[in-house]
Design a protein around this motif. Structure first.
Motif, mmCIF file in Angstrom:
data_model
loop_
_atom_site.group_PDB
_atom_site.id
_atom_site.type_symbol
_atom_site.label_atom_id
_atom_site.label_comp_id
_atom_site.label_asym_id
_atom_site.label_seq_id
_atom_site.Cartn_x
_atom_site.Cartn_y
_atom_site.Cartn_z
ATOM 1 N N TYR A 153 0.804 -1.221 0.000
ATOM 2 C CA TYR A 153 0.000 0.000 0.000
ATOM 3 C C TYR A 153 0.840 1.276 0.000
ATOM 4 C CZ TYR A 153 -3.743 -3.272 0.612
ATOM 5 O OH TYR A 153 -4.605 -4.319 0.403
ATOM 6 N N SER A 154 1.811 1.289 -0.903
ATOM 7 C CA SER A 154 2.525 2.529 -1.194
ATOM 8 C C SER A 154 2.340 2.816 -2.680
ATOM 9 C CB SER A 154 4.011 2.415 -0.845
ATOM 10 O OG SER A 154 4.660 1.489 -1.677
ATOM 11 N N LYS A 155 2.329 4.095 -3.014
ATOM 12 C CA LYS A 155 2.150 4.479 -4.420
ATOM 13 C C LYS A 155 3.127 5.586 -4.746
ATOM 14 C CE LYS A 155 -1.403 7.966 -3.620
ATOM 15 N NZ LYS A 155 -2.727 8.461 -3.985
ATOM 16 N N GLY A 156 3.483 5.650 -6.009
ATOM 17 C CA GLY A 156 4.370 6.714 -6.451
ATOM 18 C C GLY A 156 4.930 6.423 -7.824
ATOM 19 N N MET A 157 5.697 7.383 -8.294
ATOM 20 C CA MET A 157 6.253 7.302 -9.638
ATOM 21 C C MET A 157 7.564 6.534 -9.640
ATOM 22 S SD MET A 157 7.037 10.430 -12.275
ATOM 23 C CE MET A 157 5.458 11.163 -11.911
ATOM 24 N N GLU A 158 7.694 5.632 -10.594
ATOM 25 C CA GLU A 158 8.928 4.877 -10.783
ATOM 26 C C GLU A 158 9.966 5.816 -11.395
ATOM 27 O OE1 GLU A 158 9.875 1.293 -13.689
ATOM 28 O OE2 GLU A 158 8.421 0.769 -12.117
ATOM 29 N N SER A 208 12.783 5.333 -13.079
ATOM 30 C CA SER A 208 13.347 5.078 -14.404
ATOM 31 C C SER A 208 12.358 5.263 -15.550
ATOM 32 C CB SER A 208 13.939 3.668 -14.460
ATOM 33 O OG SER A 208 12.931 2.713 -14.187
ATOM 34 N N THR A 209 11.056 5.096 -15.281
ATOM 35 C CA THR A 209 10.077 5.133 -16.372
ATOM 36 C C THR A 209 9.032 6.240 -16.243
ATOM 37 O OG1 THR A 209 8.529 3.651 -15.256
ATOM 38 C CG2 THR A 209 10.240 2.630 -16.648
ATOM 39 N N GLY A 210 8.856 6.774 -15.049
ATOM 40 C CA GLY A 210 7.804 7.757 -14.820
ATOM 41 C C GLY A 210 6.431 7.132 -14.630
ATOM 42 N N LYS A 211 6.358 5.804 -14.697
ATOM 43 C CA LYS A 211 5.107 5.065 -14.521
ATOM 44 C C LYS A 211 4.694 5.109 -13.048
ATOM 45 C CE LYS A 211 3.796 0.313 -14.169
ATOM 46 N NZ LYS A 211 4.452 -0.926 -13.882
ATOM 47 N N TRP A 212 3.394 5.243 -12.800
ATOM 48 C CA TRP A 212 2.875 5.218 -11.440
ATOM 49 C C TRP A 212 2.715 3.767 -10.985
ATOM 50 C CZ3 TRP A 212 1.616 8.528 -7.481
ATOM 51 C CH2 TRP A 212 1.928 9.862 -7.709
ATOM 52 N N ASN A 213 3.210 3.480 -9.809
ATOM 53 C CA ASN A 213 3.088 2.154 -9.210
ATOM 54 C C ASN A 213 2.179 2.233 -7.999
ATOM 55 O OD1 ASN A 213 4.988 0.448 -10.717
ATOM 56 N ND2 ASN A 213 6.476 1.941 -10.014
ATOM 57 N N TYR A 214 1.326 1.237 -7.882
ATOM 58 C CA TYR A 214 0.487 1.064 -6.697
ATOM 59 C C TYR A 214 0.869 -0.277 -6.111
ATOM 60 C CZ TYR A 214 -2.125 5.090 -8.247
ATOM 61 O OH TYR A 214 -2.476 6.363 -8.614
ATOM 62 N N ASP A 215 1.884 -0.248 -5.259
ATOM 63 C CA ASP A 215 2.465 -1.472 -4.707
ATOM 64 C C ASP A 215 1.639 -2.028 -3.565
ATOM 65 O OD1 ASP A 215 4.606 -1.111 -6.504
ATOM 66 O OD2 ASP A 215 5.732 0.047 -5.035
#
Length: 130
Positions: A116-121, A123-130
């Motif tokens: 339950y952490s989220k943020g921008m990767e 290297s890619t700028g992709k948003w992750n919802y871990d």
């Protein structure tokens, strides 16, 4: 390492049971619950491991752990300092995430589907919802 050495030698931090590491790009989102970490004395908590993409894994780096957000029991502080020092010997041929998998003793790890952490990767700028 300097931060960990600082909290190790500071009595004010002795009251905490768990130490969380979160990259500056991440934040917690709805669903994070500290109760999930109860009873994890002496354990690390990572999001589920991911298989490596390397065709010939380096020194046991068959998988990797997402290091954007993880935690460990405060009783493992000395162990974690040693693990980080060992990781420095891996960096170069592999990244931190692979080295973390190889260096943290597997018997000390609990894996979660979601942390339950989220943020921008980075290297890619992709948003992750871990």
């Amino acid at each position: 390492l300097l931060f960990l050495e600082t909290i190790k030698n500071n009595e004010q931090f002795k009251v905490y049971d768990r130490i969380f590491k979160m990259t500056g790009r991440m934040e917690l989102y709805e669903g994070f619950d500290m109760k999930r970490y109860e009873g994890l004395t002496g354990k690390y908590a990572f999001q589920n491991r991911v298989a490596t993409w390397m065709p010939s894994p380096y020194r046991g780096c068959t998988h990797l752990y997402n290091t954007r957000f993880y935690s460990f029991c405060s009783s493992l502080l000395d162990k974690h300092i040693d693990v980080l020092k060992e990781i420095f010997n891996y960096l170069g041929p592999v990244d931190l995430e692979h080295a973390m998998f190889a260096c943290v003793p597997q018997e000390l790890i609990v894996e979660f589907d979601k942390v339950y952490s989220k943020g921008m990767e980075a290297s890619t700028g992709k948003w992750n919802y871990d």
